[in-house]
Design a protein around this motif. Structure first.
Motif, short mmCIF file in Angstrom:
data_model
loop_
_atom_site.label_atom_id
_atom_site.label_comp_id
_atom_site.label_asym_id
_atom_site.label_seq_id
_atom_site.Cartn_x
_atom_site.Cartn_y
_atom_site.Cartn_z
N ASN A 15 0.82 -1.21 0.00
CA ASN A 15 0.00 0.00 0.00
C ASN A 15 0.86 1.26 0.00
O ASN A 15 0.33 2.37 -0.04
CB ASN A 15 -0.93 0.02 1.22
CG ASN A 15 -1.95 -1.09 1.15
OD1 ASN A 15 -2.49 -1.38 0.08
ND2 ASN A 15 -2.21 -1.72 2.27
N ASN A 16 2.16 1.12 0.05
CA ASN A 16 3.07 2.26 0.07
C ASN A 16 3.03 3.01 -1.26
O ASN A 16 2.89 2.39 -2.32
CB ASN A 16 4.50 1.76 0.36
CG ASN A 16 5.50 2.88 0.43
OD1 ASN A 16 6.04 3.29 -0.59
ND2 ASN A 16 5.76 3.36 1.63
N GLU A 17 3.18 4.32 -1.19
CA GLU A 17 3.14 5.14 -2.41
C GLU A 17 4.22 4.75 -3.41
O GLU A 17 4.07 4.94 -4.62
CB GLU A 17 3.26 6.63 -2.06
CG GLU A 17 4.61 7.00 -1.47
CD GLU A 17 4.76 8.49 -1.22
OE1 GLU A 17 4.47 9.30 -2.13
OE2 GLU A 17 5.18 8.85 -0.10
N TYR A 18 5.34 4.21 -2.92
CA TYR A 18 6.44 3.81 -3.79
C TYR A 18 6.25 2.42 -4.41
O TYR A 18 6.98 2.05 -5.31
CB TYR A 18 7.76 3.78 -3.01
CG TYR A 18 8.18 5.10 -2.42
CD1 TYR A 18 8.37 6.22 -3.21
CD2 TYR A 18 8.39 5.21 -1.05
CE1 TYR A 18 8.76 7.43 -2.65
CE2 TYR A 18 8.79 6.42 -0.49
CZ TYR A 18 8.97 7.52 -1.30
OH TYR A 18 9.36 8.71 -0.75
N TYR A 19 5.30 1.64 -3.88
CA TYR A 19 5.21 0.25 -4.29
C TYR A 19 5.02 0.06 -5.81
O TYR A 19 5.69 -0.80 -6.39
CB TYR A 19 4.13 -0.52 -3.52
CG TYR A 19 4.08 -1.95 -3.95
CD1 TYR A 19 5.11 -2.83 -3.60
CD2 TYR A 19 3.08 -2.42 -4.79
CE1 TYR A 19 5.12 -4.14 -4.04
CE2 TYR A 19 3.07 -3.73 -5.23
CZ TYR A 19 4.09 -4.58 -4.86
OH TYR A 19 4.10 -5.87 -5.31
#
Length: 114
Positions: free
Chosen positions: A80-84
């Motif tokens: 769910n991380n913005e970088y994923y």
């Protein structure tokens, strides 16, 4: 609207973080597995403080999350991380590393802390 691009500065930070072979391998392992520090210590044949330092860097940007199970902490990839989405495109290009965990299982050293 869903943000589909990443700022150059954030991409550079992520690429620098994943430019380390150990961290990149950790992230690839965490793509499909939850792992404990002790498993990474076995896989990379390095010290617990060194592994913890790598995990801290990944956790600091939110790419890795931790979950306490009893007295042990297990790490997983934070999808769910913005970088994923950016990282996922890198992971697709890499060979599967699950054999490293299978080797631990065969030696009887998978999750030695538990």
């Amino acid at each position: 609207m869903l943000k589909t691009t990443m700022e150059i500065e954030k991409a550079a930070i992520m690429l620098k973080l994943l430019g380390d072979k150990t961290r990149l391998t950790m992230v690839k392992l965490l793509e499909h597995n939850d792992c404990c520090v002790c498993e990474f210590v076995e896989i990379f044949n390095t010290s617990q403080p060194s592994i913890s330092q790598h995990l801290r860097k990944l956790r600091d940007v939110g790419l890795v999350k931790e979950e306490r199970r009893g007295q042990w902490i297990f790490y997983s990839l934070n999808k769910n991380n913005e970088y994923y989405p950016f990282v996922e495109q890198l992971l697709i290009q890499l060979p599967n590393q699950d054999h490293k965990l299978k080797e631990l299982e065969e030696k009887g050293t998978r999750i030695t802390c538990c």
